[in-house]
Design an enzyme around this catalytic site. Structure first.
Site, PDB file in Angstrom:
ATOM      1  CB  SER A   1      49.368  34.237  62.318  1.00  0.00           C
ATOM      2  OG  SER A   1      50.557  34.619  63.011  1.00  0.00           O
TER       3      SER A   1
ATOM      4  CB  CYS B   1      51.069  32.888  57.758  1.00  0.00           C
ATOM      5  SG  CYS B   1      51.033  32.003  59.311  1.00  0.00           S
TER       6      CYS B   1
ATOM      7  CG  HIS C   1      49.474  46.153  72.939  1.00  0.00           C
ATOM      8  ND1 HIS C   1      49.571  45.137  73.847  1.00  0.00           N
ATOM      9  CD2 HIS C   1      50.092  45.727  71.825  1.00  0.00           C
ATOM     10  CE1 HIS C   1      50.241  44.128  73.311  1.00  0.00           C
ATOM     11  NE2 HIS C   1      50.560  44.457  72.071  1.00  0.00           N
TER      12      HIS C   1
END
Length: 120
Positions: free
Chosen positions: A67, A87, A72
């Site tokens: 995944s 996952c 940020h």
């Protein structure tokens, strides 16, 4: 009637406060640290998308076969947001997600402002 009890993975979303803001400007340091974590936890990197802003803050998305990891940074607010999701249909990566998130918290020497866990 049977129900599917499978859960594809844990998705951690955290907002962190950082007093030592140098690492919020240093995207290459984040990438290097992430590469070490990817290797340590036997993950498979698909690619990285990175953008450094004019104020030297950055946003990075590391795409993984399992995944992603996204960050940020907002140095002007001494904050960052981090998104870790793994996952896998063959194994439960819950503990890996928690360990990786904690490794980033330690890397940034951060205080947790928000911490969300979503079992997908």
């Amino acid at each position: 009637m049977t129900t599917n009890t499978y859960s594809p993975g844990l998705h951690k979303l955290v907002t962190l406060e950082v007093q030592k803001t140098e690492k919020l400007f240093y995207s290459e340091g984040f990438i290097s640290f992430s590469e070490d974590l990817i290797s340590k936890y036997n993950l498979e990197k698909v690619g990285i998308s990175q953008h450094d802003f004019d104020n030297n803050s950055f946003t990075i998305a590391i795409c993984l076969k399992e995944s992603h990891i996204c960050i940020h940074t907002w140095p002007e607010f001494k904050q960052l947001t981090l998104d870790v999701y793994l996952c896998n249909y063959l194994q439960d990566n819950t503990e890996k997600v928690k360990a990786i998130t904690n490794a980033y918290i330690n890397y940034f020497e951060a205080i947790i402002l928000k911490d969300f866990e979503i079992n997908r």
